[in-house]
Design a protein around this motif. Structure first.
Motif, mmCIF file in Angstrom:
data_model
loop_
_atom_site.group_PDB
_atom_site.id
_atom_site.type_symbol
_atom_site.label_atom_id
_atom_site.label_comp_id
_atom_site.label_asym_id
_atom_site.label_seq_id
_atom_site.Cartn_x
_atom_site.Cartn_y
_atom_site.Cartn_z
ATOM 1 N N LYS A 183 -34.359 -15.661 -7.440
ATOM 2 C CA LYS A 183 -34.680 -15.213 -6.083
ATOM 3 C C LYS A 183 -33.512 -14.437 -5.475
ATOM 4 O O LYS A 183 -33.712 -13.414 -4.798
ATOM 5 N N ILE A 184 -32.299 -14.884 -5.715
ATOM 6 C CA ILE A 184 -31.133 -14.166 -5.217
ATOM 7 C C ILE A 184 -31.064 -12.778 -5.848
ATOM 8 O O ILE A 184 -30.800 -11.776 -5.171
ATOM 9 N N TYR A 185 -31.321 -12.712 -7.146
ATOM 10 C CA TYR A 185 -31.284 -11.421 -7.840
ATOM 11 C C TYR A 185 -32.326 -10.457 -7.271
ATOM 12 O O TYR A 185 -32.024 -9.279 -7.028
ATOM 13 N N THR A 186 -33.539 -10.942 -7.054
ATOM 14 C CA THR A 186 -34.592 -10.080 -6.515
ATOM 15 C C THR A 186 -34.288 -9.649 -5.083
ATOM 16 O O THR A 186 -34.585 -8.510 -4.691
ATOM 17 N N ASP A 187 -33.690 -10.534 -4.291
ATOM 18 C CA ASP A 187 -33.314 -10.166 -2.925
ATOM 19 C C ASP A 187 -32.277 -9.049 -2.926
ATOM 20 O O ASP A 187 -32.363 -8.098 -2.135
ATOM 21 N N LEU A 188 -31.295 -9.163 -3.804
ATOM 22 C CA LEU A 188 -30.270 -8.121 -3.889
ATOM 23 C C LEU A 188 -30.860 -6.814 -4.403
ATOM 24 O O LEU A 188 -30.500 -5.726 -3.932
ATOM 25 N N ARG A 189 -31.772 -6.917 -5.347
ATOM 26 C CA ARG A 189 -32.397 -5.710 -5.890
ATOM 27 C C ARG A 189 -33.248 -5.000 -4.840
ATOM 28 O O ARG A 189 -33.300 -3.765 -4.793
ATOM 29 N N GLY A 206 -32.665 -5.011 -1.721
ATOM 30 C CA GLY A 206 -31.834 -4.572 -0.606
ATOM 31 C C GLY A 206 -31.845 -5.495 0.591
ATOM 32 O O GLY A 206 -31.478 -5.080 1.696
ATOM 33 N N ILE A 207 -32.271 -6.755 0.414
ATOM 34 C CA ILE A 207 -32.269 -7.716 1.516
ATOM 35 C C ILE A 207 -30.833 -8.104 1.847
ATOM 36 O O ILE A 207 -30.036 -8.426 0.951
ATOM 37 N N ASP A 208 -30.504 -8.076 3.111
ATOM 38 C CA ASP A 208 -29.140 -8.360 3.556
ATOM 39 C C ASP A 208 -28.879 -9.862 3.525
ATOM 40 O O ASP A 208 -29.459 -10.623 4.296
ATOM 41 N N VAL A 209 -28.025 -10.292 2.598
ATOM 42 C CA VAL A 209 -27.628 -11.692 2.488
ATOM 43 C C VAL A 209 -26.110 -11.740 2.417
ATOM 44 O O VAL A 209 -25.486 -10.914 1.750
ATOM 45 N N SER A 210 -25.520 -12.693 3.105
ATOM 46 C CA SER A 210 -24.065 -12.819 3.124
ATOM 47 C C SER A 210 -23.525 -13.010 1.710
ATOM 48 O O SER A 210 -24.008 -13.845 0.951
ATOM 49 N N SER A 211 -22.517 -12.208 1.346
ATOM 50 C CA SER A 211 -21.919 -12.332 0.013
ATOM 51 C C SER A 211 -21.261 -13.692 -0.162
ATOM 52 O O SER A 211 -21.241 -14.246 -1.269
#
Length: 318
Positions: free
Chosen positions: A236-242, A244-249
């Protein structure tokens, strides 16, 4: 303008947490003055709020490990205490220097310095204290090398259950992403994840104490829910980053680290489950039941007995 919740003006609220007069200019407004004194005020949408909760939870587990580990002479819980200290110390260092350099503040610097100063002596003293353990183990299982080995394996399994609960709790907190923003996944994680983890650990404790073979099988089957969720979370984290969802690094790195640690702990539990399952019926349960029965028989006959010993025997895998 009057603040109806506290009866304070905006000027009061702004000056109550003004530390600039002390030479500190980068501290956010964490406190305001009320009739009850200073109370916390922070941005609930900030990742810092999530990590505040996370650190408090891990501090609670550390307190449990050190108190229960010393009182029950559980060497593995002392090691878990050391591991928890290292985890917190690594977070403080990495969060300040690598993960979130833009969010540096005096408060975080002070936290980092305090952690670096207090962690080494705590670890050293914990290791020294753990080397003195052994008397309570002798009281419980006697001088038999076999029973001592079985007891230590049971104690290790019990400690891993607690550490698994700690890592699962940390993952659920981090899954909230930014403290109070709930998606469907975070809501399910919070409402189901923690109760399931607690119930799974409780099942493992009962299974170990009663030497229930059917309980071990059920524990093994239900245990595969946890790595499935961990893997799903990473995907889920990978798909969010792909997407372009803004999530704190900072949240991402911490969640990935917590997930990796949780998978390692889960794997150790599965290995240890096989070991303790193989030890069922080899005399550990019978030895403790026999000693408890003997102590209770002495009570019936009116002779003196050490009540602490009965408690230790009845909770040898707590």
């Amino acid at each position: 303008m009057e603040n109806p919740s506290h009866g304070l003006t905006e000027e009061d609220l702004n000056t109550s947490s003004d530390y600039s007069k002390y030479g500190i200019t980068d501290v956010p407004k964490y406190t305001v003055t009320t009739a009850l004194g200073k109370v916390a005020e922070t941005d609930l949408e900030s990742p810092d709020f999530t990590f505040t909760i996370l650190l408090l939870i891990n501090a609670g587990f550390c307190a449990f490990y050190v108190v229960h580990g010393i009182l029950r002479e559980r060497v593995y819980e002392i090691y878990a205490f050391v591991a928890a200290i290292l985890v917190v110390l690594m977070y403080c260092i990495l969060e300040y220097s690598l993960f979130n350099p833009a969010g540096r503040s005096t408060v975080k610097l002070v936290r980092l310095i305090v952690a670096c100063i207090l962690a080494p002596p705590n670890i050293l003293i914990a290791i020294i204290v753990s080397k003195q353990f052994g008397y309570l183990e002798f009281r419980i299982v006697g001088a038999s090398k076999l029973l001592q080995t079985l007891y230590r394996q049971a104690a290790l399994f019990s400690c891993l259950l607690k550490f698994d609960l700690q890592t699962s709790t940390s993952i659920v907190v981090l899954a909230l992403k930014e403290g109070t923003s709930f998606s469907m996944l975070e809501t399910v994680s919070l409402s189901v994840g923690l109760p399931f983890s607690f119930g799974w650990c409780l099942l493992g404790w009962v299974m170990l104490r009663k030497e229930l073979k059917w309980g071990a099988i059920l524990f093994f089957v239900l245990g595969f829910v946890k790595p499935c969720y961990y893997i799903y979370k990473v995907v889920k984290i990978y798909t969010d980053l792909r997407d372009g969802i803004d999530v704190s690094s900072t949240i991402i790195y911490s969640l990935l680290a917590a997930t990796a640690l949780a998978l390692l702990v889960w794997l150790m539990i599965m290995v240890e489950l096989y070991i303790v399952y193989s030890n069922f019926g080899k005399g550990l349960k019978e030895q403790t039941v026999s000693l408890v029965s003997s102590a209770e028989h002495i009570l019936i006959d009116g002779d003196s007995v050490d009540f602490g010993q009965i408690t230790d025997l009845q909770t040898f895998v707590l």
